[in-house]
Design a protein around this motif. Sequence first.
Motif, PDB file in Angstrom:
ATOM      1  N   SER A 173      26.515  -2.596   9.750  1.00  0.00           N
ATOM      2  CA  SER A 173      25.574  -2.547  10.583  1.00  0.00           C
ATOM      3  C   SER A 173      25.790  -4.011  11.368  1.00  0.00           C
ATOM      4  N   LEU A 174      26.006  -3.845  12.849  1.00  0.00           N
ATOM      5  CA  LEU A 174      26.188  -5.181  13.441  1.00  0.00           C
ATOM      6  C   LEU A 174      25.290  -5.563  14.569  1.00  0.00           C
ATOM      7  N   SER A 175      24.689  -6.500  14.803  1.00  0.00           N
ATOM      8  CA  SER A 175      23.713  -6.956  15.902  1.00  0.00           C
ATOM      9  C   SER A 175      24.008  -8.580  16.026  1.00  0.00           C
ATOM     10  N   ASN A 176      23.360  -8.991  17.087  1.00  0.00           N
ATOM     11  CA  ASN A 176      23.434 -10.478  17.258  1.00  0.00           C
ATOM     12  C   ASN A 176      22.471 -11.142  16.566  1.00  0.00           C
ATOM     13  N   GLN A 177      21.476 -10.539  15.916  1.00  0.00           N
ATOM     14  CA  GLN A 177      20.640 -10.975  14.977  1.00  0.00           C
ATOM     15  C   GLN A 177      20.916 -11.007  13.453  1.00  0.00           C
ATOM     16  N   GLY A 178      21.923 -10.281  13.147  1.00  0.00           N
ATOM     17  CA  GLY A 178      22.283 -10.401  11.793  1.00  0.00           C
ATOM     18  C   GLY A 178      23.480  -9.043  11.565  1.00  0.00           C
ATOM     19  N   VAL A 179      24.038  -9.317  10.246  1.00  0.00           N
ATOM     20  CA  VAL A 179      25.274  -8.420   9.777  1.00  0.00           C
ATOM     21  C   VAL A 179      24.613  -7.710   8.590  1.00  0.00           C
ATOM     22  N   GLU A 180      24.927  -6.400   8.624  1.00  0.00           N
ATOM     23  CA  GLU A 180      24.677  -5.703   6.984  1.00  0.00           C
ATOM     24  C   GLU A 180      25.632  -5.082   6.678  1.00  0.00           C
ATOM     25  N   VAL A 181      26.154  -5.479   5.419  1.00  0.00           N
ATOM     26  CA  VAL A 181      27.443  -4.906   4.980  1.00  0.00           C
ATOM     27  C   VAL A 181      26.911  -4.527   3.484  1.00  0.00           C
ATOM     28  N   LEU A 182      27.111  -3.119   3.341  1.00  0.00           N
ATOM     29  CA  LEU A 182      26.738  -2.388   1.986  1.00  0.00           C
ATOM     30  C   LEU A 182      25.389  -2.673   1.694  1.00  0.00           C
ATOM     31  N   GLY A 183      24.441  -2.700   2.627  1.00  0.00           N
ATOM     32  CA  GLY A 183      22.962  -3.104   2.434  1.00  0.00           C
ATOM     33  C   GLY A 183      22.753  -4.571   2.088  1.00  0.00           C
ATOM     34  N   GLN A 184      23.980  -5.475   2.052  1.00  0.00           N
ATOM     35  CA  GLN A 184      23.482  -7.005   2.203  1.00  0.00           C
ATOM     36  C   GLN A 184      23.250  -7.517   3.390  1.00  0.00           C
ATOM     37  N   ARG A 185      22.339  -8.369   3.761  1.00  0.00           N
ATOM     38  CA  ARG A 185      22.069  -8.745   4.875  1.00  0.00           C
ATOM     39  C   ARG A 185      22.590 -10.291   5.186  1.00  0.00           C
ATOM     40  N   TRP A 186      23.380 -10.562   6.086  1.00  0.00           N
ATOM     41  CA  TRP A 186      23.923 -11.726   6.240  1.00  0.00           C
ATOM     42  C   TRP A 186      23.549 -12.104   7.786  1.00  0.00           C
ATOM     43  N   SER A 187      23.637 -13.520   7.963  1.00  0.00           N
ATOM     44  CA  SER A 187      23.127 -14.218   9.182  1.00  0.00           C
ATOM     45  C   SER A 187      24.501 -13.990  10.132  1.00  0.00           C
ATOM     46  N   VAL A 188      24.613 -13.926  11.329  1.00  0.00           N
ATOM     47  CA  VAL A 188      25.723 -14.133  12.272  1.00  0.00           C
ATOM     48  C   VAL A 188      26.539 -15.228  11.925  1.00  0.00           C
ATOM     49  N   GLU A 189      25.964 -16.285  11.717  1.00  0.00           N
ATOM     50  CA  GLU A 189      26.813 -17.578  11.290  1.00  0.00           C
ATOM     51  C   GLU A 189      27.682 -17.358  10.071  1.00  0.00           C
ATOM     52  N   PHE A 190      27.093 -16.732   9.075  1.00  0.00           N
ATOM     53  CA  PHE A 190      27.853 -16.476   7.764  1.00  0.00           C
ATOM     54  C   PHE A 190      28.784 -15.430   8.237  1.00  0.00           C
ATOM     55  N   GLY A 191      28.612 -14.494   8.771  1.00  0.00           N
ATOM     56  CA  GLY A 191      29.378 -13.254   9.140  1.00  0.00           C
ATOM     57  C   GLY A 191      30.656 -13.796  10.150  1.00  0.00           C
ATOM     58  N   ALA A 192      30.312 -14.651  11.002  1.00  0.00           N
ATOM     59  CA  ALA A 192      31.206 -15.179  12.046  1.00  0.00           C
ATOM     60  C   ALA A 192      32.256 -16.193  10.908  1.00  0.00           C
ATOM     61  N   LEU A 193      31.709 -16.963  10.215  1.00  0.00           N
ATOM     62  CA  LEU A 193      32.428 -17.893   9.325  1.00  0.00           C
ATOM     63  C   LEU A 193      33.418 -17.087   8.669  1.00  0.00           C
ATOM     64  N   LEU A 194      33.023 -16.098   7.798  1.00  0.00           N
ATOM     65  CA  LEU A 194      33.605 -15.258   6.719  1.00  0.00           C
ATOM     66  C   LEU A 194      34.706 -14.544   7.521  1.00  0.00           C
ATOM     67  N   ALA A 195      34.355 -13.818   8.729  1.00  0.00           N
ATOM     68  CA  ALA A 195      35.523 -13.179   9.494  1.00  0.00           C
ATOM     69  C   ALA A 195      36.516 -14.218  10.008  1.00  0.00           C
ATOM     70  N   GLY A 196      36.307 -15.298  10.538  1.00  0.00           N
ATOM     71  CA  GLY A 196      37.177 -16.156  10.756  1.00  0.00           C
ATOM     72  C   GLY A 196      38.176 -16.964   9.765  1.00  0.00           C
TER      73      GLY A 196
END
Lengths: 321, 350
Positions: A173-196
Amino acid sequence: MPVSTSNPGADHVSRRTTRNLPPGPTPWRSWLLQGLFGLLLLALIGLLLSNLQVNLLRTGQGLGFGWLVQPAGFELSEHWLPYLPGDSYAWALLVGFVNSLRVVGLGLVASTLVGVVAGSASFSTNLLLRQLAFGYVAMVRNVPLLLQLLFWYFVVFLGLSSTPQVWLGGLLSLSNQGVEVLGQRWSVEFGALLAGLTLFTGAYIAEVVRGGITSVPRGQWEAARSLGLGDNVKALRLVVLPQALPAILPGLASQYINLAKNSTLAIAVGYADIYAVSDTTITQTGRAIEGFLVLLLSFLLLDLLISGLMQLLNRMVLRRR
Amino acid sequence: MVRLLKRLAAVSLVSLLGACAGGAPESMSRLDTVKERGELQCGVSGKLPGFSFLRTDGSYDGIDVDICRAVAAVVLGDSSAVDYRQLSAPERFTALRSGEIDLLSRNTTATLSRDSEGGNGLTFAPVVFYDGQGLMVRADSGIATMEDLEGRTVCVGSGTTTERNLSDAFLAAGVNYNALKFQEKDQVASAYLQGRCESITSDRSGLASMRSGFDDPSAHRILNAVLSKEPLAPATVAGDPRWSDAVRWTIYGLIAAEEFGITSANIQAMVNAAAADPNQAAMRRFLGVDGGLGTKLGLPDDFVVRAVSAVGNYGEIYDRHLGPGSDVPIPRDLNSGYRDGGLHYAPPFN
């Protein structure tokens, strides 16, 4: 068995190559050379240390770590360990280190998956898939990582709508407030860093995997086909990849360490990793050299951890052969 | 990483230069060095509209820049004899201590540890701008006080004491918040504009100046809450009283000129009037008609005339860069003269 090509990490191979070397200088000469080199190295280290000492004395501040127990007094945007601004600098740095571990750990797994898939895809009989794999590697490897991270953060993640968009049947689940992967909530900062980091390192790993597979003689593919493994994917998985593994692993280890080091770019996208924490720490305490030492030690620890794990894996693979 | 490396390199450079400078004669003041060189090397930010900003034609503009120009006019008789050096926050003190610049005029907060010999070893000139850390929000967000930020995210830049001030102020007010830190000012602004954080914190002048670069400056509001005291002052290296005094009294001259009602427009008339009228004793001393005050400082007697003719009095400088008609309008408040309820007050020119 494949012809053993460049494989500096596997110790049994290096021993074999040593035996093949031409006879070296006589023993006393080699001892003398090594002794001289050792002395030179010691002198250099001594010079650097005394230089550091002299400089510190001149600026009126000796080397000290008393500041580590003082309250940090700054907020961290996200933390796995409990953290309050009243906690000590040492604890803040540890929290930052764990934040780094988290992104590096997940990045290792994800970039391996991406790399193996992209590296294998370059051997596909499907032209589109092959070209896609080549295109991905070429594009990602030729754009600086910092630029990619800024792209992922400011353009992709912050560009998402504020209402969550659900993908893959609720797994993502994606939004600019946060990312949810397999029930885990991540911040967008973490999501962007991990993706990059994942896509960047994945491209390099894809090349390592491709090199490993290329080192397996063509005959092995033909042999697999003659055994009835007509399916390319099956041949790759059961025959070629296991033989390519000893050539892949050492290259993989250095890519993993690169990923760990590149994670310090986190500060560009607002993620509170060890580097971001030590940056604030150095600014507030003015203890630049001590701060660097802490940073150096934590990365030494992280890299030793990774190379230790890879060595273990390497040994396991070699034993199985 | 680059910034850390720079810092490390700077630390080693300072020590190296310190070692070399050991043999130089002690009596040589920066004032003589500048006169000899014929050019003032002035460290500025270059990225802060209203304070020091590089314009499209390559010239520098702003209140900090005008201080450099005033000092150059006084010491060298030419306000354009300035070599500007753009410095980042971590670089600035090293540049000053290593002698790369003569004067640091770069929105720098005067603090004890920066002043002290055991700290950064600077000598601060009079405060040029009384600032404080503030918070900026979107005008339509409905946020009016610090308490309204409960549970919200605040974006902050690294390299200054902003983070700690923020934490201290919110802790004291009992407000929970989330801080998101970036290394560069541009990244802080982007994250705020993209809606990642509800508020952005920096010096109030910095916020006003940042806002002037936004597409619609009026859509953002700076809250009344002030989180810290930030007296911004130029600085010279400690242990050089002649040079520090020259800079100090040049700035006091600009402030006193406003108190006397002397502007760049009427200064020549004032000088003529004072020269003709022996009863204007204070004015005669101030403008260097008699008294030899400038000579005591190692400056020309008419140093105030030179400074004000070049850049105007303090009020003129302020209005030009931060006044209502400028690109970065900031109410004068604390920065008024003491007669108008502000903090600017020049000691007597006696």
